[in-house]
Design a protein around this motif. Structure first.
Motif, PDB file in Angstrom:
ATOM      1  N   LEU A 195       0.836  -1.201   0.000  1.00 57.72           N
ATOM      2  CA  LEU A 195       0.000   0.000   0.000  1.00 57.72           C
ATOM      3  C   LEU A 195       0.866   1.243   0.000  1.00 57.72           C
ATOM      4  O   LEU A 195       0.601   2.203  -0.718  1.00 57.72           O
ATOM      5  N   GLU A 196       1.892   1.187   0.801  1.00 61.61           N
ATOM      6  CA  GLU A 196       2.760   2.347   0.903  1.00 61.61           C
ATOM      7  C   GLU A 196       3.554   2.584  -0.379  1.00 61.61           C
ATOM      8  O   GLU A 196       3.703   3.708  -0.822  1.00 61.61           O
ATOM      9  N   ARG A 197       4.030   1.494  -0.980  1.00 60.69           N
ATOM     10  CA  ARG A 197       4.891   1.646  -2.153  1.00 60.69           C
ATOM     11  C   ARG A 197       4.139   1.896  -3.446  1.00 60.69           C
ATOM     12  O   ARG A 197       4.632   2.602  -4.326  1.00 60.69           O
ATOM     13  N   TYR A 198       2.986   1.265  -3.590  1.00 55.52           N
ATOM     14  CA  TYR A 198       2.284   1.356  -4.874  1.00 55.52           C
ATOM     15  C   TYR A 198       0.863   1.890  -4.781  1.00 55.52           C
ATOM     16  O   TYR A 198       0.287   2.286  -5.783  1.00 55.52           O
ATOM     17  N   GLY A 199       0.260   1.817  -3.593  1.00 54.33           N
ATOM     18  CA  GLY A 199      -1.129   2.234  -3.465  1.00 54.33           C
ATOM     19  C   GLY A 199      -2.091   1.081  -3.723  1.00 54.33           C
ATOM     20  O   GLY A 199      -1.723   0.053  -4.279  1.00 54.33           O
ATOM     21  N   ALA A 200      -3.325   1.288  -3.309  1.00 52.31           N
ATOM     22  CA  ALA A 200      -4.344   0.238  -3.375  1.00 52.31           C
ATOM     23  C   ALA A 200      -4.667  -0.147  -4.818  1.00 52.31           C
ATOM     24  O   ALA A 200      -4.808  -1.328  -5.141  1.00 52.31           O
ATOM     25  N   ASP A 201      -4.795   0.828  -5.706  1.00 55.69           N
ATOM     26  CA  ASP A 201      -5.219   0.530  -7.072  1.00 55.69           C
ATOM     27  C   ASP A 201      -4.256  -0.432  -7.767  1.00 55.69           C
ATOM     28  O   ASP A 201      -4.671  -1.336  -8.474  1.00 55.69           O
ATOM     29  N   THR A 202      -2.965  -0.226  -7.552  1.00 60.35           N
ATOM     30  CA  THR A 202      -1.972  -1.107  -8.180  1.00 60.35           C
ATOM     31  C   THR A 202      -2.079  -2.524  -7.639  1.00 60.35           C
ATOM     32  O   THR A 202      -2.028  -3.501  -8.390  1.00 60.35           O
ATOM     33  N   ILE A 203      -2.229  -2.658  -6.326  1.00 62.38           N
ATOM     34  CA  ILE A 203      -2.319  -3.998  -5.740  1.00 62.38           C
ATOM     35  C   ILE A 203      -3.556  -4.717  -6.257  1.00 62.38           C
ATOM     36  O   ILE A 203      -3.516  -5.888  -6.601  1.00 62.38           O
ATOM     37  N   ARG A 204      -4.658  -3.988  -6.268  1.00 62.23           N
ATOM     38  CA  ARG A 204      -5.904  -4.572  -6.760  1.00 62.23           C
ATOM     39  C   ARG A 204      -5.719  -5.031  -8.200  1.00 62.23           C
ATOM     40  O   ARG A 204      -6.071  -6.148  -8.566  1.00 62.23           O
ATOM     41  N   LEU A 205      -5.169  -4.129  -9.001  1.00 60.06           N
ATOM     42  CA  LEU A 205      -4.994  -4.409 -10.417  1.00 60.06           C
ATOM     43  C   LEU A 205      -4.137  -5.646 -10.629  1.00 60.06           C
ATOM     44  O   LEU A 205      -4.487  -6.537 -11.389  1.00 60.06           O
ATOM     45  N   PHE A 206      -3.023  -5.713  -9.928  1.00 59.73           N
ATOM     46  CA  PHE A 206      -2.143  -6.856 -10.132  1.00 59.73           C
ATOM     47  C   PHE A 206      -2.820  -8.152  -9.740  1.00 59.73           C
ATOM     48  O   PHE A 206      -2.748  -9.147 -10.452  1.00 59.73           O
ATOM     49  N   SER A 207      -3.528  -8.133  -8.606  1.00 59.72           N
ATOM     50  CA  SER A 207      -4.103  -9.401  -8.170  1.00 59.72           C
ATOM     51  C   SER A 207      -5.249  -9.839  -9.077  1.00 59.72           C
ATOM     52  O   SER A 207      -5.640 -10.999  -9.055  1.00 59.72           O
ATOM     53  N   LEU A 208      -5.765  -8.927  -9.890  1.00 58.46           N
ATOM     54  CA  LEU A 208      -6.810  -9.301 -10.835  1.00 58.46           C
ATOM     55  C   LEU A 208      -6.252  -9.636 -12.217  1.00 58.46           C
ATOM     56  O   LEU A 208      -6.870 -10.361 -12.981  1.00 58.46           O
ATOM     57  N   PHE A 209      -5.099  -9.092 -12.509  1.00 63.02           N
ATOM     58  CA  PHE A 209      -4.546  -9.246 -13.858  1.00 63.02           C
ATOM     59  C   PHE A 209      -3.679 -10.493 -14.015  1.00 63.02           C
ATOM     60  O   PHE A 209      -3.630 -11.095 -15.077  1.00 63.02           O
ATOM     61  N   ALA A 210      -2.988 -10.866 -12.952  1.00 63.16           N
ATOM     62  CA  ALA A 210      -1.942 -11.885 -13.074  1.00 63.16           C
ATOM     63  C   ALA A 210      -2.464 -13.289 -13.350  1.00 63.16           C
ATOM     64  O   ALA A 210      -1.726 -14.131 -13.850  1.00 63.16           O
ATOM     65  N   ALA A 211      -3.700 -13.571 -13.015  1.00 64.73           N
ATOM     66  CA  ALA A 211      -4.242 -14.910 -13.243  1.00 64.73           C
ATOM     67  C   ALA A 211      -5.757 -14.834 -13.189  1.00 64.73           C
ATOM     68  O   ALA A 211      -6.298 -13.944 -12.544  1.00 64.73           O
ATOM     69  N   PRO A 212      -6.439 -15.757 -13.860  1.00 63.92           N
ATOM     70  CA  PRO A 212      -7.898 -15.791 -13.696  1.00 63.92           C
ATOM     71  C   PRO A 212      -8.228 -16.118 -12.237  1.00 63.92           C
ATOM     72  O   PRO A 212      -7.452 -16.809 -11.573  1.00 63.92           O
TER      73      PRO A 212
END
Length: 868
Positions: A630-647
């Motif tokens: 959260l501190e390094r990238y923010g919530a949007d990035t974390i959310r995005l990655f966890s949705l993009f990396a795999a079905p």
RNA sequence: GCCGGGGUGGUGAAACUGGUAGACGCACGGGACUCAAAAUCCCGCGGAGCUUCGCUCCAUGAGGGUUCGAUUCCCUCCCCCGGCACCA
């Protein structure tokens, strides 16, 4: 001045705005279609982990997307706040379970807010709150009234670490579900049970209706329920009395050549009593009883048994057959006794071979004779035709099952019977941090339910948690001592608490009327919101929570509280979050920071073994902390990655570089909009120029509308978030290219170009909103809008604009691609055939050969088949 | 053993009802910008081969089959993950 994508500021800003506007608070609205989106609520263990982040990111996209599609979306969150770890913390750190729990909830709630999840917090439910758990007690009383709760003595599973008994579901495979390396021990105790078996047929049958559930979850529940259809048969004993067995193969009754009792069977000892075999049997039974249950029931264990000396009579053949006692027969299934048919059951066969017992073939496999008894190499367990079976010989075994049952029923020595593996739900727990069971024990009146008007029975705050010596509540005198509600004499309270799975069995119902004080649920609001349209959580609850919740829903229906029979229409079981781990031969699992660039342990310089990617866990030292991210990238990035990396249903491999890539994507979106916001704001006052648009304009609009169609389909059909995001990335790439081609001039270009660009950017930002809500809101505002993007409708693709004007048609010769042609969409088949045959790049492959056939798929391909 | 789900580049993964295999991302290589680095941008990126502005062959775990055409359908086998397992 560097403006840049300042996620810290943006995310805090929008979280505040959403809260101030109560954007996610919902009420029943008959005018709009409802949608109930639910994620499994967390146990407040301290901090959220990446599994939660993934689970809740998936749910949040669903909730926000459907809101934009015009649904009235209920998206609540709460806390599975009772349970064992709170007591453990109390014991180890001296902090009260209530304090520990509320502190954890406060922290985890702040984390969920920082992730930007769209929960209606006004509906928050906390199970350790008396306002919630009083209804657990109320349900218990209702079940009691209906004979669905009872106190009974049974062999139960005890976990030494939990210092409590567990339900069968929590002790699957002989180990505690929370302490998977701790075998449970069997104890014979008197405990409270809920009669889930009263609903077993419905629980089994309704699985067929749950078409929105993963097949494997349904299979697991079906296996757990374990229905088998067969017969119960009474075998007369030679010395009087009879022995009842259960079998699924009544058609093999003529082949029963001996019988086997479980060591715990009451007849095991009595049959040999006073005979020369007595001591042998007694010794064997004692040894089996002492043996560890997990070891004894291991399928690979050697079969072992002793003859009791007694015999029964096969009721169909009238033969005397010996009765044995053996380890492989279980007391808790069926009647604890079997008829052994070694020719047609592998276990019986193995046992018969070991002790030289007779083997008699009574089923002939279809189309082939099998050898006679003694020459068999294995039992034949399939269907066939009956032989050596008196009047039944020649009958098909399937038919024979019924015929034999009918005969047994006529003779009064047997009947059709069904057996289940599932047992009633043991809910007593010898723990403090749970719902007190509302029962009072009176010497005169027995066990008396606490009257409804006296609920809730409050958990007393002052208690010593010792982690040994039974229920902590038993030592709280002020709690235990009470008066009998019926005779007013001194009496004692039940000191066990309920399994925490009682809480989670109806919390999803409570979310529909969380503030109801006079009853657990408001049937009106339940009616509006139920069932849950989409439930999302981990596979570990396939049998536990998901089975109990189905049971409770049916009970609530029968209590008139809800009209639904099944709580969750669609279930998504998300995959685990994994990461590679590092293991040093000397120092065990290492943190990434304890491994140098050459892949050596910083302690001992030995090369570490890069372990296979496995589920994140503290012990493997491969966890990543959501707070750091959260501190390094923010919530949007974390959310995005966890949705993009795999079905969503597959395991997700965490990758720091991948997170970086998601951040890069969001930054690029930011820059594009920030750089060209002025154009887009200007576009609001423009309208499309009539006439033919330039190809660049048409091409961009084509991409925009194709993307809308793709993203919508991906979200609508099956939650393909990864491919939806890939499409959005492509749209961004197209917009970037378009914008670059227009040059660096900040003044807006001609109006159609501006409008096409503005249309694309709006679509991109709008469709990105469910995934990266903070960024989308900020950009939306930057584009000149005052209202939240979540009040905007989801874009609709214009099919005419999305359609390509020219298509690439592949020309194959004998199935191999030889050329590609660009032709207008809708070119006639004849024309395509002509073009293909005339194609100079095709001719070397067709020249001099006879064209046998030409396959034309309009707008796709032409395949020329030639003789080779 | 039984039941579910899988096996596609260096890697995470795409591919609608059988119709251009590898979208999108990551990593990597090259280049631009920079005193330099970071960041950013551009180009390349399955393998092999050739007469190298292009073309050919091979390639979706292995082997067969159906088909004009198969990652997709059928059969056999191998491997991986998950669940259940002496349940009569």
């Amino acid at each position: 001045m560097a403006r840049g994508y300042d996620f810290t500021r943006i995310e805090a800003k929008w979280q505040e705005v959403w809260e101030a506007q109560r954007l996610f608070a919902v009420t029943e609205d008959p005018a709009r279609p409802k949608y109930y989106c639910l994620e499994m609520y967390p146990y407040p263990s301290g901090k959220i982990h990446m599994g939660h982040v993934r689970n809740y990111s998936i749910g949040d996209v669903v909730a926000r997307y459907l809101t934009m599609r015009g649904f009235n979306v209920l998206h609540p969150m709460g806390w599975d706040a009772f349970g064992f770890p709170a007591e453990n913390a109390a014991f180890e750190h001296g902090v009260h379970p209530a304090r520990w729990t509320t502190d954890n909830i406060a922290y985890m709630k702040s984390q969920l807010r920082r992730m930007g999840f769209s929960y209606d917090w006004s509906r928050e439910v906390t199970c350790c709150d008396p306002a919630y758990y009083r209804w657990n007690q109320w349900f218990f009383l209702k079940l009691l009234e209906r004979g669905l709760a009872y106190r009974g003595r049974a062999p139960v599973n005890w976990c030494e670490l939990c210092q409590s008994v567990l339900s069968n579901e929590q002790a699957e495979g002989g180990v505690c579900w929370r302490h998977t390396d701790t075998p449970v021990v069997q104890k014979e105790l008197e405990q409270w049970f809920l009669k889930i078996t009263a609903y077993v047929e419905e629980l089994l049958g309704d699985l067929e209706t749950l078409t929105g559930w993963p097949e494997r979850v349904r299979v697991m529940q079906r296996n757990w329920i374990g229905k088998s259809v067969g017969a119960e048969v009474d075998f007369p004993l030679v010395d009087g009395g009879s022995l009842r067995i259960f079998t699924t193969r009544p058609d093999t009754l003529f082949g029963a050549t001996f019988m086997v009792l479980a060591p715990e069977h009451p007849l095991a000892l009595s049959l040999s009593a006073g005979t020369p075999r007595e001591s042998t049997v007694r010794e064997f039974v004692a040894r089996m009883r002492r043996a560890d249950r997990a070891v004894r029931t291991d399928a690979t264990a050697e079969k072992e048994g002793v003859f009791t000396g007694a015999s029964a009579v096969n009721p169909l053949t009238r033969e005397r057959i010996p009765i044995w006692v053996a380890n492989f027969v279980l007391m808790e299934y069926g009647t604890g006794a079997i008829m052994a048919v070694p020719a047609h059951d592998q276990r019986d066969f193995d046992f018969a071979r070991l002790y030289r017992l007779p083997i008699r073939v009574v089923i002939q496999p279809p189309g082939g004779a099998q050898g006679s008894g003694e020459s068999l190499e294995a039992a034949y367990e399939g269907e066939g035709s009956m032989v050596n079976s008196g009047a039944f010989s020649g009958m098909a075994s399937e038919e024979g099952k019924l015929a034999v049952c009918q005969f047994l029923e006529e003779q009064g020595i047997g009947k059709r019977a069904v057996n289940y593996r599932i047992r009633d739900w043991l809910i007593s727990r010898q723990r403090y941090w749970g719902t007190p069971i509302p029962i009072i024990y009176c010497d005169t009146c027995g066990s008396v339910p606490v009257p409804e008007r006296d609920l809730p029975v409050i958990l007393p705050p002052d208690v010593a948690i010792t982690m040994s010596g039974g229920s902590p509540l038993a030592r709280v005198e002020e709690f235990v001592r009470t008066t009998c509600p019926s005779c007013r004499r001194p009496a004692r309270r039940e000191t066990d608490t309920m399994d925490t799975f009682v809480d989670s069995s109806w919390y999803f119902l409570r979310f529909t009327s969380p503030h109801e004080t006079t009853r657990p649920l408001d049937p009106g609001t339940v009616q509006y919101w139920m069932p849950v349209d989409q439930y999302i959580g981990g596979i570990e609850h396939a049998v536990l929570h998901l089975l109990y919740a189905r049971f409770f829903t049916k009970v609530c229906r029968d209590l008139g509280l809800t009209g639904v029979s099944e709580p969750f229409s669609n279930l998504l079981t998300q995959g685990m979050v994994c990461k590679e781990s590092y293991r040093c031969p000397e120092h065990g699992y290492r943190l990434p920071g304890e491994v140098d660039k050459q892949g050596r342990c910083t302690e001992c310089q030995r090369p570490v073994e890069i372990g296979r990617t496995e589920k994140m866990s503290k012990s493997k030292r491969n966890v990543v902390d959501p707070d750091d991210l959260l501190e390094r990238y923010g919530a949007d990035t974390i959310r995005l990655f966890s949705l993009f990396a795999a079905p969503p249903e597959k395991d997700l491999e965490w990758s720091d570089e991948g997170v970086q890539g998601s951040f890069r994507f969001l930054s690029r979106v930011w820059r594009l909009v920030e750089d060209r916001a002025a154009w887009i704001r200007a576009a609001r006052d423009l309208s499309w120029d009539d006439g033919v648009h330039a190809e660049a304009v048409r091409a961009l609009r084509r991409v925009t509308h194709q993307t809308i169609a793709r993203v919508t389909r991906d979200l609508e059909d099956a939650f393909h978030f990864n491919t939806a995001l890939a499409a959005l990335m492509e749209l961004l790439n197209a917009l970037n290219k378009f914008q670059e081609e227009l040059g660096a001039d900040p003044a807006p270009p001609r109006r159609n170009r501006v409008l096409a660009f503005a249309e694309g950017v709006s679509a991109l930002v709008t469709m990105l909103a469910p995934f990266a809500p903070h960024l989308a809101e900020e950009l939306w505002e930057m584009l000149g809008h005052r209202e939240s993007i979540f009040r905007r409708p989801w874009p609709v693709a214009d099919a005419a604009l999305a359609q390509a004007e020219t298509v690439e048609v592949v020309v194959q010769v004998n199935g191999k691609v030889r050329s590609r042609q660009h032709v207008p969409r809708g070119t006639a088949e004849d024309r395509l055939r002509e073009l293909a045959l005339a194609d100079p790049r095709v001719q070397p492959w067709t020249g001099g050969k006879a064209v046998r056939k030409v396959v034309v798929i309009p707008d796709k391909l032409v395949n020329i088949v030639v003789t080779s």
